[in-house]
Design a protein around this motif. Sequence first.
Motif, PDB file in Angstrom:
ATOM      1  N   LEU A 145       7.882   1.782   4.256  1.00  0.00           N
ATOM      2  CA  LEU A 145       6.422   1.766   4.378  1.00  0.00           C
ATOM      3  C   LEU A 145       5.890   0.346   4.538  1.00  0.00           C
ATOM      4  N   TRP A 146       6.339  -0.561   3.712  1.00  0.00           N
ATOM      5  CA  TRP A 146       5.975  -1.967   3.812  1.00  0.00           C
ATOM      6  C   TRP A 146       6.934  -2.793   2.960  1.00  0.00           C
ATOM      7  N   SER A 147       6.969  -4.090   3.199  1.00  0.00           N
ATOM      8  CA  SER A 147       7.778  -4.992   2.367  1.00  0.00           C
ATOM      9  C   SER A 147       7.118  -6.356   2.318  1.00  0.00           C
ATOM     10  N   GLU A 148       7.317  -7.037   1.211  1.00  0.00           N
ATOM     11  CA  GLU A 148       6.856  -8.392   1.020  1.00  0.00           C
ATOM     12  C   GLU A 148       7.901  -9.105   0.178  1.00  0.00           C
ATOM     13  N   GLN A 149       7.627 -10.326  -0.240  1.00  0.00           N
ATOM     14  CA  GLN A 149       8.600 -11.065  -1.029  1.00  0.00           C
ATOM     15  C   GLN A 149       8.919 -10.336  -2.327  1.00  0.00           C
ATOM     16  N   ASP A 150      10.161  -9.876  -2.464  1.00  0.00           N
ATOM     17  CA  ASP A 150      10.656  -9.224  -3.675  1.00  0.00           C
ATOM     18  C   ASP A 150       9.892  -7.958  -4.052  1.00  0.00           C
ATOM     19  N   ALA A 151       9.360  -7.268  -3.081  1.00  0.00           N
ATOM     20  CA  ALA A 151       8.725  -5.964  -3.327  1.00  0.00           C
ATOM     21  C   ALA A 151       8.720  -5.174  -2.021  1.00  0.00           C
ATOM     22  N   ALA A 152       8.893  -3.858  -2.131  1.00  0.00           N
ATOM     23  CA  ALA A 152       8.905  -3.011  -0.942  1.00  0.00           C
ATOM     24  C   ALA A 152       8.620  -1.569  -1.346  1.00  0.00           C
ATOM     25  N   ALA A 153       8.208  -0.771  -0.372  1.00  0.00           N
ATOM     26  CA  ALA A 153       7.948   0.648  -0.634  1.00  0.00           C
ATOM     27  C   ALA A 153       8.544   1.468   0.497  1.00  0.00           C
TER      28      ALA A 153
END
Length: 267
Positions: free
Chosen positions: A204-212
């Motif tokens: 669904l989305w990702s960023e620095q050290d987090a994702a869904a």
Amino acid sequence: MRHQYAVLLAAAALLTGCSASVVAEPDGQPVDVPSTPMGFPSIVGGTVPVPTITPDTAKPTDAAKPPATPDQATAPPPAEAGPVSSKNLPPVDKLGNGWKTYVDPAGAEAGWISNNNWTRERNAHQAAFEALPVGCKGKLPASSLPVPQYALQATYRTGPDLPATALLLRFSDEQQAQQYYTGYEARVKACGTSSDADLSIKPLWSEQDAAAQLRNYAGASAYAEVAVRQGRTVALVASAAADPAPQPNADWAHSVVPQLRTVIDSA
């Protein structure tokens, strides 16, 4: 192992009970020669060294491989996992509208005994392995992953009364937590979205050290999942998706990331 030990003891008894064979030197004097079979240790001073049988107590080092012996439930698990406890989870209302804690009754079919609490300690190796994608169409990475020191699982019910869980994996240092998170996300992205697989995953989305992502199991409900790495801890929160459309689940995952970051790695 017990059979091997018995064989070794029998071999030792055979050696100590052997009579010596007799050969003659050129001058005609007999010389005793121990009749030691090939492959067994020689007799020194009338004794036979028997190898020490030591159980394999080495700690597991690869969370990408299943435990050699699955965790056996003989008693209710603690509600804490070492220093990791319910204080490392956000207040339940911060995880979603109408969310509430849920005491899982467990039982023989579940493979563990309920502790009458909404949190429970997990075998860290087993929990870290079971969190990885299995049954994907895509080829998953084969890299090894570190095993956490502690694992804590929490159970919830969402506003529509659907199941949800949170898993906290606490590693020995930030580097190991980062390595597991990176390997976890690499497997999620490689899983693929094929509808004829046992498991398909839509990022669904990702960023620095987090994702869904959205997990879709064949013949079962879809699950929205968010993964967060903060310090030494990786948090994985999954909720049965009331709405299978990506955007509501992506928005929910974004909303819980700051709540998780605040508490999951606190002492």
